[in-house]
Design an enzyme around this catalytic site. Structure first.
Site, PDB file in Angstrom:
ATOM      1  CD  GLU A   1     -16.366  10.567  12.047  1.00  0.00           C
ATOM      2  OE1 GLU A   1     -15.495   9.726  12.329  1.00  0.00           O
ATOM      3  OE2 GLU A   1     -17.546  10.270  11.803  1.00  0.00           O
TER       4      GLU A   1
ATOM      5  CG  ASP B   1     -27.381   3.960  16.436  1.00  0.00           C
ATOM      6  OD1 ASP B   1     -27.462   3.189  17.408  1.00  0.00           O
ATOM      7  OD2 ASP B   1     -27.628   5.174  16.496  1.00  0.00           O
TER       8      ASP B   1
ATOM      9  N   GLY C   1     -21.449   3.633  14.871  1.00  0.00           N
ATOM     10  CA  GLY C   1     -21.222   2.227  14.575  1.00  0.00           C
ATOM     11  C   GLY C   1     -22.255   1.284  15.133  1.00  0.00           C
TER      12      GLY C   1
ATOM     13  NE  ARG D   1     -18.555  -0.511  13.063  1.00  0.00           N
ATOM     14  CZ  ARG D   1     -17.609   0.319  12.627  1.00  0.00           C
ATOM     15  NH1 ARG D   1     -17.080   0.129  11.425  1.00  0.00           N
ATOM     16  NH2 ARG D   1     -17.210   1.312  13.378  1.00  0.00           N
TER      17      ARG D   1
ATOM     18  N   GLY E   1     -11.030   6.953  23.473  1.00  0.00           N
ATOM     19  CA  GLY E   1     -11.065   8.369  23.763  1.00  0.00           C
ATOM     20  C   GLY E   1     -12.172   9.093  23.025  1.00  0.00           C
TER      21      GLY E   1
END
Length: 536
Positions: free
Chosen positions: A93, A29, A27, A31, A59
């Protein structure tokens, strides 16, 4: 394999995907710049894209909602940036995305944004620094570190996109979006439904489009009413539209009669340029700039039900002025229209063969590929009546579906005297477009001269001053008649033939002239001829 993946893979039912694309990114970098621009470009192409707008992630472990979003996506775009590897969230992710690639065949597209792919692949540069910090935070949990590193290496070895190869970000995003559309299109190809019989020649039809060529080309689809021209054109469109920057389907015959060509022209411009109401009340002369803009786009246009060349010229001022690689698909009942179009391939849609006719009819009437037991003979009678016309097969199939044998027999008897109205109305459109002499020629052939020697028919109708030489050519171009041949003694004789449904339509037109056969323009039934002679 985890139990969650086991249940998915072993199940016979593939779960419905909610998203086309999942975006994985760091994000802080990208978003507010690259990722938002990419998301916007995908959205404009109607690609359902998941983007996590939660800027305050808590977290290290990704949420259950995010896991579900990844699993419910056809493809994932992983945007590797300078600080991607510094986020444990991003790394988890990525690990989940690659699991979906392995067990669910998810498409994964790596994008390297202002980062050397080798830094991602080998974990060097900023990625080396990130892992040094992770090593301290995780207190030497080498197993987790190794899985993250393996994930980065695996993803970086996939075919992807490198921003350093582009001079501008818009060009970079444009190529990524085209790649996504192409890969999703290949993964989930359009199923050819409702094209029973035509799928045998589908490759030939597609080859006529020459999709890979940068030339602007036209495909003309021609044939009699109800033969399947529209279905074929829309299938070609559905399969290939994602490869074009602009696209539009116009029902020229219906929409031009209802709204006028000016409104239709502006609808075309609006669709191709993806803008609303470009010239809502304007005339053609006010749209040159819009035409210039379209000339810079690769577009796909379907003009369905074209009746005149003028309609094409009014809608597309200059076909050669469309962007490189553009394609125009035109359906019509009048072959003559194509003669004045350059680089136009013509495909004639012909009647279905008997096995294909039976299959199409059965799919509509019985919801399966073969007739229901006990209805084979009645189905054969319907097939014989329709003579391979898909519209007739579908209309009668729908009318007879779920009815008993007695109703079938009654309906078939009725068809011998009264044509089905839906079929009749569609076929009659071609007749209505003829002039007085051409209508006379058509009716004479339908009532009296079907299957006769072409020279005999021409000379007879010329003697009647119907201008048969040109009139017969018009009927051929409009697919109202066709030429066949028979062997007569030792010579092959050219004859004029007419489809049974067209002949039936022509005879019904004459029947409607009067309830009294003696007041009709033509007679062909022996009993009616005899009765008229006795009366008069």
């Amino acid at each position: 394999m985890s139990s969650a993946f086991s249940s998915i893979v072993s199940s016979d039912v593939v779960p419905q995907k909610k998203y086309d694309v999942f975006l994985s990114f760091r994000g802080e970098d990208t978003r507010r710049n690259f990722t938002s621009h990419l998301y916007d470009a995908l959205s404009r192409k109607k690609v359902e894209t998941f983007i996590d707008n939660n800027e305050l992630r808590k977290g290290d472990e990704i949420s259950a909602a995010l896991i579900k979003a990844i699993e419910e996506s056809h493809a994932s775009i992983v945007i590797f940036s300078e600080n991607y590897a510094s986020s444990k969230w991003c790394l988890n992710e990525l690990k989940k995305i690659l699991e979906c690639k392995k067990y669910m065949q998810q498409i994964v597209i790596p994008v390297f944004y202002n980062i050397d792919p080798s830094h991602v692949r080998k974990q060097t540069g900023s990625y080396k620094q990130a892992f040094a910090k992770h090593k301290q935070d995780l207190k030497h949990n080498n197993d987790k570190l190794k899985k993250w590193k393996d994930s980065l290496t695996e993803a970086a070895n996939l075919v992807g996109w490198d921003s350093r190869n582009y001079r501008s970000e818009p060009d970079f995003i444009k190529d990524i979006v085209e790649d996504v559309l192409r890969k999703l299109n290949i993964r989930y190809p359009y199923e050819i439904k409702g094209l029973v019989g035509i799928e045998k020649n589908y490759e030939q039809i597609e080859s006529m489009l020459k999709i890979g060529s940068n030339e602007v080309r036209v495909l003309g689809i021609w044939g009699m009413g109800g033969i399947g021209k529209t279905t074929l054109a829309k299938t070609l469109y559905a399969k290939h539209f994602s490869q074009f920057e602009g696209r539009c389907v116009l029902n020229v015959m219906d929409e031009s009669n209802k709204y006028g060509l000016n409104v239709l022209h502006n609808k075309l411009l609006s669709s191709l340029l993806e803008e609303e109401n470009i010239h809502p009340d304007a005339s053609y002369i006010e749209a040159p700039f819009s035409e210039r803009r379209i000339g810079r786009k690769k577009v796909l246009i379907v003009l369905d039900g074209v009746e005149t060349l003028e309609q094409i010229e009014d809608l597309i001022l200059k076909i050669d002025g469309l962007g490189p690689g553009s394609r125009v698909i035109i359906t019509t009942r009048d072959k003559q229209i194509f003669s004045q179009l350059s680089k136009c391939e013509i495909y004639e849609v012909k009647e279905l063969e008997k096995p294909d006719s039976l299959q199409l009819f059965s799919l509509i009437a019985f919801k399966e590929k073969h007739p229901k037991t006990g209805y084979e003979d009645l189905s054969d009678s319907v097939i014989a009546y329709c003579k391979g016309n898909p519209l007739a097969l579908k209309v009668l199939g729908a009318n007879l579906s779920s009815r008993g044998r007695e109703a079938w027999e009654n309906e078939l008897k009725k068809l011998q005297k009264i044509p089905n109205r839906k079929i009749y109305d569609v076929l009659k459109l071609s007749y209505d477009d003829l002039d007085h002499c051409q209508k006379a020629i058509f009716l004479d052939i339908a009532c009296l001269l079907n299957g006769k020697d072409k020279t005999f028919v021409r000379d007879l109708l010329e003697a009647c001053e119907f201008f048969a030489i040109s009139g017969i050519e018009v009927l051929l171009d409009k697919a109202l008649i066709q030429l066949g041949s028979i062997l007569h003694v030792k010579w092959e004789v050219c004859i004029i033939e007419m489809h049974d449904l067209l002949q039936e339509m022509g005879r019904e037109i004459v029947n409607q002239e009067s309830e009294d056969p003696g007041k009709r323009s033509r007679l062909w039934k022996a009993d009616e001829i005899s009765d008229v002679f006795l009366m008069y």
